[in-house]
Write a protein that holds these residues in place. Structure first.
Motif, short mmCIF file in Angstrom:
data_model
loop_
_atom_site.label_atom_id
_atom_site.label_comp_id
_atom_site.label_asym_id
_atom_site.label_seq_id
_atom_site.Cartn_x
_atom_site.Cartn_y
_atom_site.Cartn_z
N LEU A 1 -3.60 -12.00 -68.75
CA LEU A 1 -2.83 -10.87 -69.25
C LEU A 1 -1.73 -11.31 -70.21
O LEU A 1 -1.41 -10.60 -71.17
CB LEU A 1 -2.21 -10.09 -68.09
CG LEU A 1 -3.18 -9.36 -67.15
CD1 LEU A 1 -2.41 -8.70 -66.01
CD2 LEU A 1 -3.99 -8.33 -67.92
N ALA A 2 -1.17 -12.50 -69.97
CA ALA A 2 0.00 -12.94 -70.73
C ALA A 2 -0.34 -13.62 -72.05
O ALA A 2 0.53 -13.72 -72.92
CB ALA A 2 0.84 -13.89 -69.87
N GLU A 3 -1.56 -14.08 -72.23
CA GLU A 3 -1.90 -14.90 -73.40
C GLU A 3 -2.98 -14.22 -74.24
O GLU A 3 -4.17 -14.37 -73.98
CB GLU A 3 -2.37 -16.29 -72.96
CG GLU A 3 -1.36 -17.08 -72.16
CD GLU A 3 -0.18 -17.53 -73.01
OE1 GLU A 3 -0.23 -17.37 -74.25
OE2 GLU A 3 0.79 -18.05 -72.43
N PRO A 4 -2.59 -13.48 -75.29
CA PRO A 4 -3.60 -12.83 -76.13
C PRO A 4 -4.51 -13.81 -76.84
O PRO A 4 -5.70 -13.52 -77.07
CB PRO A 4 -2.76 -12.02 -77.14
CG PRO A 4 -1.39 -12.62 -77.09
CD PRO A 4 -1.22 -13.14 -75.70
N ALA A 5 -3.99 -14.98 -77.21
CA ALA A 5 -4.84 -15.98 -77.87
C ALA A 5 -5.95 -16.45 -76.94
O ALA A 5 -7.09 -16.68 -77.38
CB ALA A 5 -4.00 -17.18 -78.32
N LEU A 6 -5.65 -16.56 -75.66
CA LEU A 6 -6.66 -16.95 -74.68
C LEU A 6 -7.73 -15.88 -74.55
O LEU A 6 -8.93 -16.19 -74.53
CB LEU A 6 -5.99 -17.20 -73.32
CG LEU A 6 -6.90 -17.50 -72.13
CD1 LEU A 6 -7.76 -18.73 -72.40
CD2 LEU A 6 -6.06 -17.70 -70.87
N ARG A 7 -7.33 -14.62 -74.51
CA ARG A 7 -8.31 -13.53 -74.41
C ARG A 7 -9.21 -13.49 -75.64
O ARG A 7 -10.42 -13.32 -75.54
CB ARG A 7 -7.59 -12.19 -74.23
CG ARG A 7 -6.80 -12.06 -72.95
CD ARG A 7 -6.42 -10.61 -72.68
NE ARG A 7 -5.63 -10.01 -73.75
CZ ARG A 7 -4.31 -10.07 -73.83
NH1 ARG A 7 -3.61 -10.72 -72.90
NH2 ARG A 7 -3.66 -9.48 -74.80
N ARG A 8 -8.61 -13.65 -76.81
CA ARG A 8 -9.39 -13.61 -78.05
C ARG A 8 -10.37 -14.76 -78.13
O ARG A 8 -11.56 -14.57 -78.45
CB ARG A 8 -8.44 -13.64 -79.24
CG ARG A 8 -9.12 -13.84 -80.59
CD ARG A 8 -8.12 -13.79 -81.72
NE ARG A 8 -6.98 -14.64 -81.51
CZ ARG A 8 -6.96 -15.97 -81.73
NH1 ARG A 8 -8.06 -16.58 -82.16
NH2 ARG A 8 -5.88 -16.68 -81.52
N ARG A 9 -9.89 -15.96 -77.84
CA ARG A 9 -10.77 -17.13 -77.90
C ARG A 9 -11.90 -17.03 -76.87
O ARG A 9 -13.05 -17.38 -77.15
CB ARG A 9 -9.96 -18.40 -77.67
CG ARG A 9 -9.15 -18.86 -78.87
CD ARG A 9 -10.07 -19.29 -79.99
NE ARG A 9 -9.37 -19.97 -81.07
CZ ARG A 9 -9.97 -20.51 -82.12
NH1 ARG A 9 -11.29 -20.46 -82.23
NH2 ARG A 9 -9.29 -21.11 -83.07
N ALA A 10 -11.58 -16.55 -75.69
CA ALA A 10 -12.60 -16.41 -74.65
C ALA A 10 -13.66 -15.38 -75.06
O ALA A 10 -14.86 -15.60 -74.86
CB ALA A 10 -11.95 -16.01 -73.32
N ALA A 11 -13.22 -14.26 -75.64
CA ALA A 11 -14.16 -13.22 -76.04
C ALA A 11 -15.09 -13.72 -77.15
O ALA A 11 -16.31 -13.53 -77.08
CB ALA A 11 -13.41 -11.98 -76.50
N CYS A 12 -14.52 -14.38 -78.15
CA CYS A 12 -15.35 -14.87 -79.27
C CYS A 12 -16.33 -15.94 -78.81
O CYS A 12 -17.51 -15.92 -79.19
CB CYS A 12 -14.46 -15.41 -80.38
SG CYS A 12 -13.58 -14.14 -81.32
N GLN A 13 -15.86 -16.87 -77.98
CA GLN A 13 -16.76 -17.92 -77.52
C GLN A 13 -17.82 -17.36 -76.57
O GLN A 13 -18.97 -17.81 -76.58
CB GLN A 13 -15.97 -19.04 -76.82
CG GLN A 13 -16.80 -20.24 -76.44
CD GLN A 13 -17.42 -20.95 -77.64
OE1 GLN A 13 -16.84 -20.94 -78.73
NE2 GLN A 13 -18.58 -21.56 -77.46
N GLY A 14 -17.44 -16.37 -75.76
CA GLY A 14 -18.42 -15.74 -74.88
C GLY A 14 -19.53 -15.07 -75.67
O GLY A 14 -20.72 -15.18 -75.32
N LEU A 15 -19.17 -14.39 -76.75
CA LEU A 15 -20.18 -13.75 -77.59
C LEU A 15 -21.06 -14.78 -78.29
O LEU A 15 -22.28 -14.60 -78.41
CB LEU A 15 -19.49 -12.85 -78.61
CG LEU A 15 -18.88 -11.57 -78.01
CD1 LEU A 15 -17.86 -10.95 -78.96
CD2 LEU A 15 -19.98 -10.57 -77.67
#
Length: 393
Positions: A203-217
């Protein structure tokens, strides 16, 4: 504490051998289906359940890297992996084989404990390069697993790779126990607190969410291609298991992306290069669909798709490991759980789409995954004027 240069090859080898357990089954699905008397679609479930198991291990066991002494945690997990592999090798019934496949996935998270461990030991100015080298070993394990399992199955049957890997896990556990330095994490609040903090980090790290989403895709695109490719090569091109092994070997060239991507990230160009990796993956999925009548075109698409996926992962890890030095295992938990959950979903969808639409259906899924990741990257760049100024400078 700093990493000794002699440890880097060991960490790379350990990552490669452990993560390979997730991929041995991919080129063997036709043989597994015949042995257990199930359909090709049902055999695809082996890949899906192994990845689901890995995602569960990432979610529940990987955070322990910030709580339990890493060397002890690593060797115990390797013992569990060896037991799961041995049970899978000897089980007589397909439902049992599926259950042991889940256990193989759960316990094979050792690679993801060792990657942040290497980042912890590395000097800041060399972190990208060292993580890239360790990731190179991990990626070779992913890419060579299909080749090795195809060759081994051609010589001794498909179960042999499970026996061999079980023995390798035991040898690896002994080597890591003897050679790795101990690392006691600073987190002492307990396991429940540790798991809660994983959610808080997400929840606290938007860069982590973005990187995780892109790599997951991107990993979804990777899974769609490699889950279906054996069926395409056997059914449409008449390749044998040995020929499929050679084809899979070509894909190992994608591992060259890891050290290159690490150096790019160290020089500050990781954000821009990530967009290029996403665009390349989308283009290769389209090429694989359009050029499916040529094995050479399929091979080119495979190696460049692998290159894009692995480069993006190293650049992503370079960015997220810099967010919180005291929480790298939990950061990796968010990142890799997302990645392998997407991979498991993609594998399941690939089975359905391939059954109905053949190779084209799998390629369309891969292209959609990669293109969606590119859109996520583009929106994030557009919303970040600071990054745009950095690129312009």
């Amino acid at each position: 504490m700093r990493v000794r240069r002699a440890l880097i090859p060991l960490l790379a080898l350990a990552c490669g051998l452990t993560v390979a357990n997730l991929y041995y089954s991919q080129p063997l699905l036709d043989l597994i289906a015949g042995n257990f008397g199930v359909s090709q679609g049902a055999a695809t479930v082996v890949v899906t359940l192994t990845q689901i198991g890995y995602a569960l291990g990432l979610l529940l066991l990987l955070p322990l890297g910030d709580l339990v002494e890493n060397r002890r945690l690593t060797t115990r997990l390797l013992g569990g992996t060896a037991a799961a592999l041995l049970l899978a090798a000897i089980c007589p019934a397909y439902p049992l084989f599926l259950a042991f496949s889940v256990l193989i996935g759960v316990t094979s998270v050792v690679a993801q404990i060792l990657v942040p461990f290497a980042a912890h030991l590395a000097p800041e100015e060399e972190r990208g390069a060292i993580v890239g080298k360790v990731m190179g070993g991990l990626l070779l394990g992913i890419l060579l697993a299909r080749t090795v399992s195809s060759f081994v199955s051609g010589l001794w049957g498909w179960r042999a790779i499970y026996f061999i890997s079980a023995a390798l896990m035991i040898v690896l556990a002994v080597a890591l126990w003897r050679l790795l330095p101990p690392r006691a994490p600073s987190h002492t609040a307990g396991y429940r607190s540790l798991l809660r903090s994983v959610w808080d980090l997400a929840l606290a790290e938007p860069a982590l969410r973005r990187r995780a989403a892109c790599q997951g895709l991107l990993f979804g695109a990777f899974s769609a291609y490699w889950t279906a490719i054996a069926y395409e090569l056997i059914g449409e091109h008449g390749l044998s298991q040995a020929q499929i092994a050679i084809f899979a070997l070509v894909g190992a060239g994608g591992a060259a992306a890891a050290p290159i991507a690490g150096k790019i990230a160290d020089r500050g160009y990781g954000a821009v290069a990530s967009g290029g990796a996403l665009a390349l993956a989308a283009a290769m999925a389209v090429l694989a669909a359009a050029g499916h009548r040529s094995v050479l075109v399929l091979g080119l698409a495979g190696v460049l798709l692998d290159f894009a996926v692995q480069a993006h992962q190293v650049m992503s890890q370079h960015e997220i490991y810099a967010l919180r030095a005291d929480a790298r295992a939990r950061i990796n938990t968010v990142f890799m759980t997302t990645v392998f959950t997407c991979g498991a979903i993609s594998s399941a969808l690939t089975g359905v789409l391939h059954h109905r639409y053949g190779w084209t259906g799998a390629c369309i899924l891969a292209a959609c995954c990669a293109t969606t990741g590119l859109l996520v990257w583009a929106v994030a760049r557009w919303r970040s004027p600071a990054r745009a100024r950095e690129v312009a400078a």
